[in-house]
Design an enzyme around this catalytic site. Structure first.
Site, PDB file in Angstrom:
ATOM      1  N   ASP A  63      37.594  37.062  45.568  1.00  0.00           N
ATOM      2  CA  ASP A  63      38.843  36.348  45.265  1.00  0.00           C
ATOM      3  C   ASP A  63      39.864  37.295  44.639  1.00  0.00           C
ATOM      4  O   ASP A  63      41.014  36.924  44.415  1.00  0.00           O
ATOM      5  CB  ASP A  63      38.597  35.105  44.405  1.00  0.00           C
ATOM      6  CG  ASP A  63      38.005  35.425  43.044  1.00  0.00           C
ATOM      7  OD1 ASP A  63      37.704  36.602  42.767  1.00  0.00           O
ATOM      8  OD2 ASP A  63      37.836  34.478  42.244  1.00  0.00           O
ATOM      9  N   SER A  64      39.458  38.562  44.405  1.00  0.00           N
ATOM     10  CA  SER A  64      40.430  39.593  44.018  1.00  0.00           C
ATOM     11  C   SER A  64      41.514  39.718  45.079  1.00  0.00           C
ATOM     12  O   SER A  64      42.572  40.278  44.812  1.00  0.00           O
ATOM     13  CB  SER A  64      39.721  40.947  43.827  1.00  0.00           C
ATOM     14  OG  SER A  64      38.907  41.244  44.936  1.00  0.00           O
ATOM     15  N   ASP A 102      33.421  34.789  48.168  1.00  0.00           N
ATOM     16  CA  ASP A 102      33.613  34.369  46.771  1.00  0.00           C
ATOM     17  C   ASP A 102      34.087  32.915  46.765  1.00  0.00           C
ATOM     18  O   ASP A 102      35.043  32.577  47.456  1.00  0.00           O
ATOM     19  CB  ASP A 102      34.712  35.237  46.159  1.00  0.00           C
ATOM     20  CG  ASP A 102      34.337  35.829  44.825  1.00  0.00           C
ATOM     21  OD1 ASP A 102      33.290  35.436  44.277  1.00  0.00           O
ATOM     22  OD2 ASP A 102      35.090  36.686  44.344  1.00  0.00           O
ATOM     23  N   LYS A 132      29.330  33.699  46.408  1.00  0.00           N
ATOM     24  CA  LYS A 132      29.212  34.189  45.032  1.00  0.00           C
ATOM     25  C   LYS A 132      29.891  33.213  44.084  1.00  0.00           C
ATOM     26  O   LYS A 132      30.975  32.700  44.407  1.00  0.00           O
ATOM     27  CB  LYS A 132      29.833  35.582  44.897  1.00  0.00           C
ATOM     28  CG  LYS A 132      29.810  36.127  43.474  1.00  0.00           C
ATOM     29  CD  LYS A 132      30.164  37.598  43.399  1.00  0.00           C
ATOM     30  CE  LYS A 132      31.627  37.880  43.410  1.00  0.00           C
ATOM     31  NZ  LYS A 132      32.420  37.229  42.324  1.00  0.00           N
ATOM     32  N   GLU A 134      30.853  32.645  39.818  1.00  0.00           N
ATOM     33  CA  GLU A 134      30.952  33.320  38.520  1.00  0.00           C
ATOM     34  C   GLU A 134      30.376  32.449  37.408  1.00  0.00           C
ATOM     35  O   GLU A 134      30.507  31.221  37.434  1.00  0.00           O
ATOM     36  CB  GLU A 134      32.427  33.630  38.206  1.00  0.00           C
ATOM     37  CG  GLU A 134      33.040  34.663  39.131  1.00  0.00           C
ATOM     38  CD  GLU A 134      34.443  35.083  38.711  1.00  0.00           C
ATOM     39  OE1 GLU A 134      34.896  34.682  37.611  1.00  0.00           O
ATOM     40  OE2 GLU A 134      35.085  35.806  39.484  1.00  0.00           O
ATOM     41  N   GLU A 199      29.598  42.634  35.742  1.00  0.00           N
ATOM     42  CA  GLU A 199      30.924  43.267  35.652  1.00  0.00           C
ATOM     43  C   GLU A 199      31.317  43.484  34.190  1.00  0.00           C
ATOM     44  O   GLU A 199      31.195  42.566  33.357  1.00  0.00           O
ATOM     45  CB  GLU A 199      31.970  42.379  36.345  1.00  0.00           C
ATOM     46  CG  GLU A 199      33.382  42.967  36.220  1.00  0.00           C
ATOM     47  CD  GLU A 199      34.418  42.310  37.130  1.00  0.00           C
ATOM     48  OE1 GLU A 199      34.060  41.400  37.910  1.00  0.00           O
ATOM     49  OE2 GLU A 199      35.589  42.719  37.045  1.00  0.00           O
TER      50      GLU A 199
HETATM   51  O1  KIV Z   1      36.645  39.257  43.567  1.00  0.00           O
HETATM   52  C1  KIV Z   1      36.095  40.360  43.506  1.00  0.00           C
HETATM   53  O2  KIV Z   1      36.559  41.363  44.067  1.00  0.00           O
HETATM   54  C2  KIV Z   1      34.866  40.476  42.741  1.00  0.00           C
HETATM   55  C3  KIV Z   1      34.281  41.841  42.552  1.00  0.00           C
HETATM   56  C4  KIV Z   1      35.088  42.602  41.597  1.00  0.00           C
HETATM   57  C5  KIV Z   1      32.860  41.786  42.166  1.00  0.00           C
HETATM   58  O3  KIV Z   1      34.377  39.506  42.267  1.00  0.00           O
END
Ligand code: KIV
Length: 295
Positions: A63-64, A102, A132, A134, A199
Site C-alpha cells: 500500500d506504499s 497488501d 498482508k 499489519e 519493519e
Molecule cells: O506497503 C509496503 O510497501 C510495505 C513494505 C514496506 C513492507 O508494507
C-alpha cells in the site's frame, strides 16, 4: 508501442533455467535451508516483470503505492479497488515470484467477516497468492488462514498505525515493547501466518524473533538477521522525492536517468531533431506522385 509477451516455454529470461513458482510453503523451506528470501514491492506490469525476471522471490503490491505511485502523504487513503487494480497488473507480469497483496487500511479492521470478504477479492479478482495485514490481527490471520488464504503478518513500524504511533518511529526499543513484539509475532505464527514482515525495529529484537520462529521473517529496517529482506521499489531505484530512510540502500539512480532522458527528448523536439527520416513512415515510391497531387 511494442509489447513483448512472455516467450513460449517456462524458462527464466535472465538465466535460462526452468522456473519453479515460489509459494508460501516454499518460503518456510527456504528458511529451513538457510536460504535468504529476496522481496521487493511492485505496483505495475513493468516493475513487476523486471523484478520477476531479476529473480526476486516475493513481490508485494504494497500500500506504499499510495505514496510512491499516487502521491498521497501516507498510505491511509488507498482503497481496496485501487489495490486490486494494481495487483492485477502485477499478477499479469509475474511467473515465478510469490505475489502478495497488501490489505489497505480499513479493509480488515472491522468485523472479521468483512476482512475475509475483502481478502477473497484479492485472490479471486486479482490473482493474489497471499495477502498482508499489519499489526497484531490474530483473529483476522486465523480466519483468512482457515479460508485457505495465506497471510503475511507485518509488525513493528506499521505505517497504517501512523496516527497511533505519532509518526514513523522505530518500535520495540525497550525491553517491554520488545517482549510484546516477540509475543505478537508468535501469536501471528500460531494463528497461521506464513511469514512476518518486521519493519523499523532494532536488529537485536528482529534477530531474536527470527531465531525463535519456524516461519520466516522479512525485514525492512530490521537489520541483517531476518530470513529475508524487502525494500520499496522506488527507494531501491531512487524514484522518490524525499531523502531516504537510514535502512534504504540505493542500487541505482533511475530517477536521474529518467529525468535526463526526458530532457534530452524535449531538447530534440525543440530543435526539430526528433523524429528523424529513419523514424518516419514513407509512402511507397509508386504512390508518391499521385497521392500528393492536388485534386
Ligand atoms: O506497503 C509496503 O510497501 C510495505 C513494505 C514496506 C513492507 O508494507
Amino acid at each position: 508501442m511494442s509489447v513483448t509477451n512472455f516467450p513460449a516455454g517456462s524458462s527464466s529470461a535472465s538465466t535460462g533455467l526452468p522456473i519453479t513458482k515460489v509459494t508460501v510453503p516454499a518460503l518456510a523451506e527456504m528458511k529451513r535451508q538457510g536460504k535468504p528470501i529476496s522481496a521487493l514491492t511492485a505496483y505495475d506490469y513493468s516493475s513487476a516483470r523486471l523484478a520477476d525476471e531479476a529473480g526476486i522471490d516475493l513481490l508485494l503490491v504494497g500500500d506504499s503505492l499510495a505514496m510512491v505511485v499516487l502521491g498521497h502523504e501516507n498510505t491511509l487513503a488507498i482503497t481496496v479497488d485501487e489495490m486490486l487494480h494494481h495487483t492485477r497488473a502485477v499478477r499479469r507480469a509475474v511467473r515465478r515470484a510469490l505475489v502478495v497483496a497488501d490489505m489497505p487500511f480499513g479493509s480488515y479492521h472491522g468485523p472479521v467477516g468483512a476482512g475475509l470478504a475483502n481478502a477473497v477479492r484479492f485472490v479471486k479478482e486479482a490473482g493474489a497468492e497471499a495477502v498482508k495485514v499489519e499489526g497484531s490481527r490474530v483473529e483476522v490471520v486465523r480466519a483468512l488462514t482457515e479460508a485457505e488464504i495465506p497471510v503475511i503478518g507485518h509488525l513493528g513500524l506499521t505505517p497504517q498505525s501512523l496516527h497511533r504511533m505519532g509518526g514513523y518511529r522505530v518500535q520495540a526499543r525497550t525491553a517491554d515493547t520488545a517482549r510484546q513484539l516477540f509475543d505478537d509475532a508468535h501469536a501471528l505464527a500460531d494463528a497461521g501466518a506464513g511469514a512476518i514482515v518486521l519493519e523499523g525495529v532494532p536488529r537485536e529484537v528482529a534477530e531474536q524473533i527470527t531465531a525463535s520462529l519456524t516461519i520466516p521473517t522479512i525485514g525492512i529496517g530490521a537489520g541483517p538477521g531476518c530470513d529475508g529482506q524487502i525494500l520499496v521499489y522506488h527507494d531501491l531505484l531512487n524514484l522518490t522525492f524525499l531523502p531516504p530512510a537510514k535502512f534504504v540502500r540505493r542500487y541505482a539512480d533511475v530517477g536521474s536517468l529518467i529525468r535526463s532522458a526526458i530532457e534530452h527528448y524535449r531538447e530534440d523536439v525543440e530543435h526539430r531533431m526528433f523524429p528523424s527520416d529513419e523514424e518516419s513512415y514513407h509512402l511507397p515510391a509508386q504512390e508518391k506522385a499521385s497521392a500528393l497531387k492536388k485534386a
